[in-house]
Write an enzyme that holds these catalytic residues in place. Structure first.
Site, mmCIF file in Angstrom:
data_model
loop_
_atom_site.group_PDB
_atom_site.id
_atom_site.type_symbol
_atom_site.label_atom_id
_atom_site.label_comp_id
_atom_site.label_asym_id
_atom_site.label_seq_id
_atom_site.Cartn_x
_atom_site.Cartn_y
_atom_site.Cartn_z
ATOM 1 N N CYS A 135 84.681 -117.978 94.406
ATOM 2 C CA CYS A 135 83.769 -117.691 93.323
ATOM 3 C C CYS A 135 82.848 -118.891 93.175
ATOM 4 O O CYS A 135 83.327 -120.003 92.969
ATOM 5 C CB CYS A 135 84.565 -117.447 92.043
ATOM 6 S SG CYS A 135 83.509 -117.200 90.616
ATOM 7 N N HIS A 168 90.033 -110.204 92.293
ATOM 8 C CA HIS A 168 90.036 -111.582 92.776
ATOM 9 C C HIS A 168 91.221 -112.289 92.126
ATOM 10 O O HIS A 168 91.577 -112.000 90.984
ATOM 11 C CB HIS A 168 88.724 -112.286 92.423
ATOM 12 C CG HIS A 168 87.599 -111.904 93.339
ATOM 13 N ND1 HIS A 168 87.024 -112.778 94.221
ATOM 14 C CD2 HIS A 168 86.974 -110.706 93.540
ATOM 15 C CE1 HIS A 168 86.080 -112.149 94.907
ATOM 16 N NE2 HIS A 168 86.031 -110.899 94.519
HETATM 17 ZN ZN ZN Z 1 84.574 -109.522 95.155
#
Ligand code: ZN
Length: 311
Positions: free
Chosen positions: A242, A211
């Site tokens: 997130c 990420h």
């Molecule tokens: Zn992921």
């Protein structure tokens, strides 16, 4: 000889799971079809979680059935448990992506089980799959979230990541995914962990899943490439995010990652221009989501196709 890099699109799962706007089934299929024709040969098309938990995946049955009609596409789906695995077998997906976390706190929050219970669950899934006739038995991937740190517990032991990867392969995983779920990793740690994991379980494909939460997604991809990783997860336009870091960027941008790989002399089999064009679907369906990526803005370098071919 040019080495091949496999890029797997996970945006329909990792991206859409946090998007509130429900994308119509037809648009999801348009995305899958166009991306496949741009050269992406494996797509994680959904997650087998109850629709009441994540309404975005209420059309999983239809999405899987339609995706399986695309000849040459590897159709994979995320499974959190045995129930998901059984559903995957029923629907005939090619690959089940089981997920658990390295850190206890994250595993409890995400799949409501201890790490030991998740390992046991995984072994039970392997046993269940062994009863499925070989011709229709899906491959089983073992994913380790929070491998480079955890928003709940902070530091995660590298020894533990290596140990759990080994345990999953010993139990019967056909493939491993090592994920920096929250964007805590840096290229040196990434290189170190993947070198160790590949040394122990390199007999099966090892995927890197990054990420870009703190801007190090592509730098970490270089760390993984240098360690010998040849399989990556990424998402179109970096879709994803997130829940613990509002406003943070999502997964590594698949178009930019393909460009990075090609500039380093690897072959992805992807037509990057065609891949960038698929973003029109996201722009149309998700007008309130931030679409990331540099290649989509700046375009490919003028000499790019020639340079990549001669690298
Ligand atoms: Zn992921």
């Amino acid at each position: 000889m040019t080495q091949h890099i496999t890029l797997r699109e996970v945006g329909l799962r990792d991206g859409l799971q946090i998007v509130k706007t429900i994308v119509p089934t037809q648009a999801k299929m348009e995305w899958i079809r166009e991306e496949y024709s741009a050269g992406v040969k494996e797509i994680e098309v959904c997650s087998f979680v109850p629709a009441k938990l994540i309404p975005q995946f209420a059309d999983s049955t239809e999405i899987v059935a339609d995706s399986l009609r695309i000849r040459g596409l590897t159709v994979s789906a995320l499974i959190p448990n045995m129930k998901g695995a059984q559903r995957g077998v029923e629907l005939g997906v090619h690959k089940l992506n089981y997920v658990m976390s390295v850190s206890e706190g994250h595993n409890l929050a995400n799949v409501r089980r201890t790490v030991a219970e998740s390992l046991e669950d995984f072994s039970n899934i392997v046993a269940m799959l062994r009863e499925v006739p070989a011709g229709s038995r899906p491959k089983l991937s073992g994913g380790l979230s929070t491998s480079f740190g955890c928003t709940i517990e902070g530091r995660v032991s590298e020894d533990r990541v290596v140990e759990l990867a080994e345990r999953l392969v010993e139990s019967g995983a056909d493939e491993i995914v090592i994920a920096d779920t929250v964007g805590y990793g840096g290229p040196h740690a990434v290189r170190r962990v993947f070198e160790r994991v590949l040394a122990r379980v390199g007999s099966v494909p090892v995927f890197a899943h990054f990420h870009d939460t703190r801007g190090l997604g592509l730098a970490n991809a270089v760390g993984a490439l240098d360690a010998g990783v040849r399989y990556f997860d990424a998402t179109l336009a970096g879709l994803g995010g997130c829940p613990h870091a509002p406003g943070a960027t999502g997964n590594v941008v698949i178009e930019d990652l393909a460009f990075l790989c090609e500039t380093m002399g690897y072959a992805t089999g992807i037509d990057i221009g065609k891949l960038v064009a698929v973003r029109h679907i996201l722009a149309r369906e998700l007008p309130n989501e931030k679409l990331s990526g540099a290649i989509a803005v700046a375009g490919l370098p003028r000499e790019f196709p020639k340079a990549a071919a001669s690298a």
